[in-house]
Design an enzyme around this catalytic site. Structure first.
Site, PDB file in Angstrom:
ATOM      1  N   ASP A   8       0.697  -1.079  -0.090  1.00 25.74           N
ATOM      2  CA  ASP A   8      -0.039  -0.011  -0.082  1.00 25.74           C
ATOM      3  C   ASP A   8       0.903   1.199  -0.069  1.00 25.74           C
ATOM      4  O   ASP A   8       2.108   1.202  -0.267  1.00 25.74           O
ATOM      5  CB  ASP A   8      -0.959  -0.039   1.340  1.00 25.74           C
ATOM      6  N   CYS A  65       2.881  -3.029   4.049  1.00 26.15           N
ATOM      7  CA  CYS A  65       2.220  -1.980   4.647  1.00 26.15           C
ATOM      8  C   CYS A  65       2.577  -1.543   5.919  1.00 26.15           C
ATOM      9  O   CYS A  65       3.770  -1.869   6.183  1.00 26.15           O
ATOM     10  CB  CYS A  65       0.676  -2.478   4.735  1.00 26.15           C
ATOM     11  N   THR A  67       1.806  -1.682   9.179  1.00 22.49           N
ATOM     12  CA  THR A  67       2.294  -2.479  10.381  1.00 22.49           C
ATOM     13  C   THR A  67       2.394  -3.947   9.711  1.00 22.49           C
ATOM     14  O   THR A  67       2.998  -4.632  10.653  1.00 22.49           O
ATOM     15  CB  THR A  67       1.283  -2.648  11.257  1.00 22.49           C
ATOM     16  N   HIS A  98       9.493 -23.153   9.603  1.00 28.16           N
ATOM     17  CA  HIS A  98       8.512 -23.959  10.424  1.00 28.16           C
ATOM     18  C   HIS A  98       7.112 -23.750   9.743  1.00 28.16           C
ATOM     19  O   HIS A  98       6.353 -24.780   9.890  1.00 28.16           O
ATOM     20  CB  HIS A  98       8.322 -23.316  11.810  1.00 28.16           C
ATOM     21  N   HIS A 133       6.410 -30.028  11.235  1.00 29.98           N
ATOM     22  CA  HIS A 133       5.854 -28.905  10.787  1.00 29.98           C
ATOM     23  C   HIS A 133       4.957 -28.917   9.509  1.00 29.98           C
ATOM     24  O   HIS A 133       3.971 -28.288   9.397  1.00 29.98           O
ATOM     25  CB  HIS A 133       7.057 -27.860  10.517  1.00 29.98           C
TER      26      HIS A 133
END
Length: 143
Positions: A8, A65, A67, A98, A133
């Site tokens: 963004d 973006c 955060t 993982h 995993h």
């Protein structure tokens, strides 16, 4: 290898730098993000990237973006996406080792570019460990 990248308005600067870094590694990059800092809605770009990864148009994806949370939340709505949010190198390695993350998400407003580039390289260079995993990954899709 082909990597899709989306962003963004908060991730424009890092996106262009990451594209150059990836291309220097011989990776083809497909741009699914905005190219300006004018305010946009991150889901519009996250969905495009997710569809490209799910459809095999690109092998992996990177999303940026402010955060990283908005991109991660949107990307992970797609059944074929395992988007991992990483803010340092060990987490970048672990989402590969993982979680076999097929999309790496970065918080552009909370880490310096140098750290972002280190995380991307760590994610790309860390192999998936499989084993226990894989069993966990197989349980992720909603049935």
């Amino acid at each position: 290898m082909r990597i899709g990248i989306c962003n963004d308005h908060a991730g424009v600067e890092y996106k262009f730098k990451l594209i150059k870094m990836l291309q220097k590694r011989g990776i083809e990059v497909v741009n699914f993000g905005t190219d300006t800092e004018a305010s946009v809605d991150y889901p519009d770009y996250a969905h495009r990237l997710a569809q490209a990864v799910e459809g095999g148009e690109v092998d992996l994806g990177i999303a940026l973006c402010g955060t990283g949370n908005g991109m991660a939340m949107t990307l992970n709505k797609h059944q074929g996406i395992r988007a991992g949010l990483a803010w340092d190198k060990p987490i970048g390695e672990l989402v590969a080792a993982h979680n076999n993350a097929n999309v790496l998400v970065l918080p552009a407003r909370f880490i310096p570019y140098r750290k972002a580039s280190v995380i991307v390289r760590a994610w790309l260079d860390t192999p998936f460990e499989g084993g226990r995993h894989q069993k966990r990954i197989d349980k992720m899709p909603v049935q």
